[in-house]
Design an enzyme around this catalytic site. Structure first.
Site, PDB file in Angstrom:
ATOM      1  N   ARG A   1       0.824  -1.197   0.000  1.00  0.00           N
ATOM      2  CA  ARG A   1       0.000   0.000   0.000  1.00  0.00           C
ATOM      3  C   ARG A   1       0.865   1.256   0.000  1.00  0.00           C
ATOM      4  O   ARG A   1       1.993   1.240   0.448  1.00  0.00           O
ATOM      5  CB  ARG A   1      -0.923   0.013   1.224  1.00  0.00           C
ATOM      6  CG  ARG A   1      -2.068  -0.978   1.170  1.00  0.00           C
ATOM      7  CD  ARG A   1      -2.944  -0.879   2.418  1.00  0.00           C
ATOM      8  NE  ARG A   1      -2.184  -1.134   3.643  1.00  0.00           N
ATOM      9  CZ  ARG A   1      -1.731  -0.217   4.452  1.00  0.00           C
ATOM     10  NH1 ARG A   1      -1.943   1.073   4.200  1.00  0.00           N
ATOM     11  NH2 ARG A   1      -1.044  -0.540   5.529  1.00  0.00           N
TER      12      ARG A   1
ATOM     13  N   LYS B   1      -8.646  -2.361   1.013  1.00  0.00           N
ATOM     14  CA  LYS B   1      -8.511  -1.508   2.186  1.00  0.00           C
ATOM     15  C   LYS B   1      -9.296  -0.204   2.068  1.00  0.00           C
ATOM     16  O   LYS B   1      -9.637   0.405   3.090  1.00  0.00           O
ATOM     17  CB  LYS B   1      -7.034  -1.222   2.457  1.00  0.00           C
ATOM     18  CG  LYS B   1      -6.268  -2.439   2.995  1.00  0.00           C
ATOM     19  CD  LYS B   1      -6.901  -3.033   4.240  1.00  0.00           C
ATOM     20  CE  LYS B   1      -6.076  -4.170   4.827  1.00  0.00           C
ATOM     21  NZ  LYS B   1      -6.776  -4.833   5.957  1.00  0.00           N
TER      22      LYS B   1
ATOM     23  N   HIS C   1      -9.624  -4.509  12.599  1.00  0.00           N
ATOM     24  CA  HIS C   1      -8.590  -5.131  11.766  1.00  0.00           C
ATOM     25  C   HIS C   1      -8.138  -6.379  12.519  1.00  0.00           C
ATOM     26  O   HIS C   1      -7.180  -6.351  13.282  1.00  0.00           O
ATOM     27  CB  HIS C   1      -7.433  -4.157  11.553  1.00  0.00           C
ATOM     28  CG  HIS C   1      -6.398  -4.656  10.606  1.00  0.00           C
ATOM     29  ND1 HIS C   1      -5.062  -4.370  10.731  1.00  0.00           N
ATOM     30  CD2 HIS C   1      -6.500  -5.426   9.496  1.00  0.00           C
ATOM     31  CE1 HIS C   1      -4.390  -4.946   9.753  1.00  0.00           C
ATOM     32  NE2 HIS C   1      -5.249  -5.593   8.994  1.00  0.00           N
TER      33      HIS C   1
ATOM     34  N   SER D   1       0.538  -6.522  10.240  1.00  0.00           N
ATOM     35  CA  SER D   1       1.110  -7.464   9.285  1.00  0.00           C
ATOM     36  C   SER D   1       2.369  -8.107   9.848  1.00  0.00           C
ATOM     37  O   SER D   1       3.238  -7.433  10.410  1.00  0.00           O
ATOM     38  CB  SER D   1       1.451  -6.720   7.986  1.00  0.00           C
ATOM     39  OG  SER D   1       2.027  -7.586   7.045  1.00  0.00           O
TER      40      SER D   1
ATOM     41  N   LYS E   1      -1.517 -13.065  12.583  1.00  0.00           N
ATOM     42  CA  LYS E   1      -2.974 -12.997  12.685  1.00  0.00           C
ATOM     43  C   LYS E   1      -3.652 -14.082  11.844  1.00  0.00           C
ATOM     44  O   LYS E   1      -4.520 -14.802  12.325  1.00  0.00           O
ATOM     45  CB  LYS E   1      -3.403 -11.589  12.247  1.00  0.00           C
ATOM     46  CG  LYS E   1      -4.864 -11.292  12.279  1.00  0.00           C
ATOM     47  CD  LYS E   1      -5.100  -9.777  12.273  1.00  0.00           C
ATOM     48  CE  LYS E   1      -4.340  -9.080  11.164  1.00  0.00           C
ATOM     49  NZ  LYS E   1      -4.911  -9.297   9.834  1.00  0.00           N
ATOM     50  N   THR E   2      -3.239 -14.186  10.574  1.00  0.00           N
ATOM     51  CA  THR E   2      -3.841 -15.178   9.687  1.00  0.00           C
ATOM     52  C   THR E   2      -3.446 -16.590  10.098  1.00  0.00           C
ATOM     53  O   THR E   2      -4.281 -17.498  10.161  1.00  0.00           O
ATOM     54  CB  THR E   2      -3.423 -14.910   8.231  1.00  0.00           C
ATOM     55  OG1 THR E   2      -3.902 -13.620   7.836  1.00  0.00           O
ATOM     56  CG2 THR E   2      -3.979 -15.968   7.290  1.00  0.00           C
TER      57      THR E   2
ATOM     58  N   ASP F   1      -9.124 -11.173   8.429  1.00  0.00           N
ATOM     59  CA  ASP F   1      -8.543  -9.831   8.397  1.00  0.00           C
ATOM     60  C   ASP F   1      -9.465  -8.701   8.854  1.00  0.00           C
ATOM     61  O   ASP F   1      -9.005  -7.768   9.487  1.00  0.00           O
ATOM     62  CB  ASP F   1      -8.056  -9.525   6.983  1.00  0.00           C
ATOM     63  CG  ASP F   1      -7.117  -8.339   6.929  1.00  0.00           C
ATOM     64  OD1 ASP F   1      -6.234  -8.231   7.798  1.00  0.00           O
ATOM     65  OD2 ASP F   1      -7.260  -7.510   6.012  1.00  0.00           O
TER      66      ASP F   1
ATOM     67  N   ARG G   1       1.861 -12.168  -1.723  1.00  0.00           N
ATOM     68  CA  ARG G   1       0.505 -12.372  -1.214  1.00  0.00           C
ATOM     69  C   ARG G   1      -0.230 -13.469  -1.972  1.00  0.00           C
ATOM     70  O   ARG G   1       0.041 -13.725  -3.150  1.00  0.00           O
ATOM     71  CB  ARG G   1      -0.299 -11.075  -1.349  1.00  0.00           C
ATOM     72  CG  ARG G   1       0.178  -9.954  -0.429  1.00  0.00           C
ATOM     73  CD  ARG G   1      -0.342 -10.120   0.967  1.00  0.00           C
ATOM     74  NE  ARG G   1       0.127  -9.070   1.867  1.00  0.00           N
ATOM     75  CZ  ARG G   1      -0.373  -8.861   3.083  1.00  0.00           C
ATOM     76  NH1 ARG G   1      -1.365  -9.623   3.528  1.00  0.00           N
ATOM     77  NH2 ARG G   1       0.099  -7.908   3.840  1.00  0.00           N
TER      78      ARG G   1
END
Length: 535
Positions: free
Chosen positions: A61, A202, A221, A239, A243-244, A258, A324
């Site tokens: 981003r 996003k 988030h 990131s 988390k994932t 997410d 990704r």
């Protein structure tokens, strides 16, 4: 204008000013989008079936190139500053006219989608883009409506996406050729100058972060899952914190990885897909994400292929470390069919502390939870460049500062209210380093982290005594099943305790300096629960 595709909305593109296109492809299936992407040389096919694409110069981003239009209807509600840059109505109109002119005589791909699994809070989203693979990404990441709802689809927000169109800073009021412009009054988003797909997802997350607090819904988030007992857990984290990975647990049902909302009914997913980091992805460490990434329908972003076999090389970071994998959420086995869950009984806040001084697990009081939510700490590695060996503290308030149009305290107060109302426990989990800082210590074992998360969410720590950490005030459990006792106290893992004390004091000072911005905005009990550097 030639129009192709299975279902075309009666609310046509002319309503957005998009006219005279070469062809408009509406709501195409995954195979059809593959065919167009390969026909147009937008990507190549990997062994296993993934569509491999390269985003070029921008592999992440561009937060400095994201703008919110400064218009009278909404401006007083915006948290203006380093996160939310202003753009004038006039500059927005100039960019819109240029984009509409650019899209003429070009192929465009349209996806009509939902954002939000709960029908009471979802919004209708239309993504119009010049590339098939970005349309595939939108189809993966958002929720696809039933076919019988597409003919009359009227979007609440529309994204006009032209990655090959660049802004002109001297004319458009931008900082570079990249532009992400969000106009709440017009319910229109303009994105261009960058092929990075995360900009699409996003911007809609930012929209929900603006709309939902007014409906007493906390946008988050976070990832979320449900245990066999029906209890939900949410995982906050920036990131790289896991988390994932940690929410994709084969013993629990994944709600999403997410973005979620917490309403008066419980937790609901915003998305219909996953956008997982793929660097160093392996079948051994993350089997579910690996298998999903090898399937037809997945977009592999900046992942390289073995030239002989066509197999993805997930260990190759030559294009970027931010590789990704985007895939429909039902590629993960045992996924929630509804995207809905009950009120969370446990909240996990993840941090990858590269300084190696935070405990691997600690329990937070409600006031501490609000403090750490507002802080949003993790440590970012400076990189793998030669001579760079110092970690960098990163504070992203509410674990998602770039996506918050409103002031952070709006979200923190909602979190505190919902924790109190539903009795949720909160845990801070360090997935970073132990036994020393990055370069000296070791990354905390994933198996240990998984065991600590399981113990917390399964209630196995309910009767375990805790001891306050002298540097941070965090409540460290004295025992965790399957975890050696010496792992729990970070000071005991360092060879030189004095070095630990010095490093811990330094990090505490960083916490204190960062939180100064909120001192006048929070109640005294949250201030008192904060970290104060020792003299």
């Amino acid at each position: 204008m030639k129009q192709t595709g299975p279902v075309i909305s009666t609310f046509g593109l002319e309503n957005h000013g998009v006219e005279n296109t070469q062809a408009a492809h509406w709501n195409l299936s995954i195979p059809a989008l593959y065919q167009h992407a390969l026909r147009r040389s937008e990507g190549e096919l990997a062994a296993g079936g993934g569509l491999v694409v390269v985003t070029g110069k921008y592999t992440g981003r561009s937060p400095k190139d994201k703008y919110i239009v400064d218009e009278p209807e909404n401006s007083d509600n915006i948290w203006w500053g380093p996160v939310n840059n202003r753009i004038s109505v006039e500059n927005f109109e100039t960019m819109r006219k240029r984009m509409l002119a650019y899209l003429q005589n070009r192929e465009v791909f349209v996806q009509d989608c939902y954002a939000g699994a709960d029908p009471d809070y979802r919004i209708k989203v239309r993504v119009v883009t010049e590339t098939a693979w970005h349309s595939l990404f939108a189809s993966n990441m958002f929720i696809n409506p039933p076919a019988d709802e597409l003919a009359g689809f009227v979007p609440d927000f529309t994204v006009l996406h032209a990655p090959n169109l660049q802004s002109i800073p001297s004319i458009d009021g931008t900082k570079s050729e990249v532009f992400v412009m969000l106009n709440f009054a017009e319910r229109l988003i303009l994105v261009g100058g960058s092929h990075y797909t995360g900009e699409i997802k996003k911007t809609i997350f930012s929209v929900l972060n603006y709309l939902l607090p007014a409906q007493n819904v906390l946008p988050m988030h976070c990832s979320a899952n449900i245990g066999t007992d029906g209890n939900s857990t949410i995982f906050f984290g920036l990131s790289g914190t896991g988390k994932t990975t940690l929410s994709s647990d084969p013993t629990r049902t994944l709600i999403g990885d997410d973005e979620h909302g917490w309403s008066s009914k419980g937790v609901f997913n915003f998305e219909g897909g996953c956008y997982a980091k793929a660097i160093n992805l392996s079948a051994e460490a993350e089997p579910e994400i690996y298998e999903a990434s090898m399937r037809f329908g997945t977009v592999l972003e900046n992942v390289t292929l073995d030239p002989a076999t066509g197999m993805p090389n997930f260990d190759d970071d030559s294009l970027t470390e931010n590789t990704r994998s985007s895939y429909p959420i039902d590629f993960i086995p045992g996924i929630s069919e509804t995207g809905l869950g009950g009120h969370p009984t446990n909240i996990i806040m993840l941090t990858a502390d590269a300084f190696g001084v935070l405990p691997p697990i600690s329990r937070l009081t409600p006031d501490q939870a609000m403090y750490h939510f507002l802080s949003g700490y993790t440590a970012r590695l400076a990189g793998t460049e030669r001579g760079v060996d110092e970690p960098e503290a990163t504070f992203s308030t509410c674990f998602g500062a770039p996506f918050l149009p409103r002031h952070p305290t709006v979200y923190a107060k909602l979190l505190g209210q919902k924790m109190e109302e539903h009795g949720a426990e909160c845990w801070l989990i360090n997935t970073g380093w132990s036994g020393g800082s990055y370069g000296t210590g070791d990354r905390i074992k994933l198996a240990h982290t998984r065991a600590m998360v399981r113990a917390a969410v399964e209630g196995k720590l309910a009767g375990v005594s805790v001891a306050p950490d002298p540097n941070f005030g965090l409540l460290i459990p004295n025992a965790v099943p399957e975890i050696p006792g010496e792992v729990l106290n970070p000071r005991k893992t360092w060879e030189n305790p004095k070095s630990y004390d010095s490093t811990a004091r330094d990090l505490a000072q960083r916490f204190e300096a960062n939180f100064a911005q909120f001192e006048g905005e929070v109640v005294d009990s949250v201030k008192a629960a904060g970290i104060r550097a020792a003299a």
